[in-house]
Write an enzyme that holds these catalytic residues in place. Structure first.
Site, PDB file in Angstrom:
ATOM      1  N   ASP A 291      37.680  93.622 111.382  1.00  0.00           N
ATOM      2  CA  ASP A 291      37.838  94.602 112.789  1.00  0.00           C
ATOM      3  C   ASP A 291      36.732  95.175 112.789  1.00  0.00           C
ATOM      4  O   ASP A 291      36.302  96.184 111.006  1.00  0.00           O
ATOM      5  CB  ASP A 291      38.533  94.509 113.012  1.00  0.00           C
TER       6      ASP A 291
ATOM      7  N   TYR B 231      43.662  91.625 100.832  1.00  0.00           N
ATOM      8  CA  TYR B 231      43.475  92.927 101.233  1.00  0.00           C
ATOM      9  C   TYR B 231      44.139  93.558 100.385  1.00  0.00           C
ATOM     10  O   TYR B 231      44.850  93.512  99.958  1.00  0.00           O
ATOM     11  CB  TYR B 231      44.121  92.943 102.889  1.00  0.00           C
TER      12      TYR B 231
END
Length: 260
Positions: A51, A110
């Site tokens: 994003d 992540y």
């Protein structure tokens, strides 16, 4: 010939990975650089779509060329020069013609960085918590993610994902200093924690929603039973806020044909 690019990027100036009208993206920047070098359009496919504002320590993308490269080192030098200071290319790997950067990825990891110390150096890459969080409770809640398969409660509303099923293999909070050793070391007097999560796939905005809900646990606003109920409700509106993007990094991507 098909090649994999291993790269990293600072996501601060980009509106995410994917090309889009009237906004600068990582994908578009790389494709423009490749077009200059190759003198033809060269579309690329990434391992995922980060994003806006999210960083990548390790991202892979594949592209095709009509002929094999004669000098991969020179090719990487040219890419690094043309793509600008916010993207760095680290390796160029020849792979089978059917290799796919997105579909062949076995696991993605992540990390989300939280600092307790206000730092003028780390604030663009971490979220500052003014008070300490209950890490033991957060890890107790995080273990429930490994037992979960449906992550609808942490999925962005109205996304185009065909399924919200994910296989989370690791979800843990650890001290910040454990995550900045070796090649990633920094010598700054900063205290904090880092959330690491690994899975076969992730939904859009999933990690930031998970972290926001775990932070509610760490603040004492949500207990373990409440966290479990949120998972079971399969409703994004029941979970915590989506955390700021600048503290999130795509940390690693694993493939069957690329050594770890």
């Amino acid at each position: 010939m098909r090649y994999f690019l291993r790269l990293s990027y600072n996501g601060q100036r980009f509106h995410g990975w994917q090309s889009q009208p009237n906004a600068m993206s990582v994908q578009q920047t790389i494709e423009e650089a490749l077009a200059v070098i190759c003198r033809v359009p060269v579309p690329i496919t990434g391992a995922g779509r980060t994003d806006a504002g999210v960083h990548a320590r390790c991202m892979y993308a594949h592209f095709d060329l009509a002929e094999a490269l004669k000098d991969k080192h020179r090719f990487l030098l040219s890419l690094n020069r043309l793509a600008g200071k916010d993207i760095a290319f680290h390796d160029l790997i020849e792979v089978p013609d059917d290799a796919h950067a997105r579909f062949d990825a076995m696991e993605r990891t992540y990390k989300y960085f939280v600092t307790y110390t206000k730092s003028t150096f780390l604030y663009p890459y971490s979220w500052h918590s003014p008070s300490r969080l209950d890490v033991d409770k957060m890890n107790e809640a995080a273990r429930l993610l490994i037992e979960t398969d449906d992550f609808s409660s942490f999925a962005k509303l109205h996304s185009d994902a065909k399924t919200n099923i994910c296989d989370v293999r690791e979800a843990i909070w650890t001290p910040l200093h454990d995550n900045v050793s070796g090649e990633d070391s920094v010598s700054l007097p900063v205290s904090g924690i880092v959330f690491t999560i690994s899975a076969d796939r992730f939904l859009r905005n999933m990690v930031r929603a998970v972290v926001g809900t775990l932070v509610d646990v760490g603040r004492g606003k949500l207990d373990i039973d409440g966290f479990k109920r949120i998972i079971e409700m399969k409703d994004r509106c029941s979970a915590g806020v989506s955390m700021p993007a600048e503290a999130l990094f795509l940390w690693n991507v694993k493939y069957p044909y690329i050594p770890v």
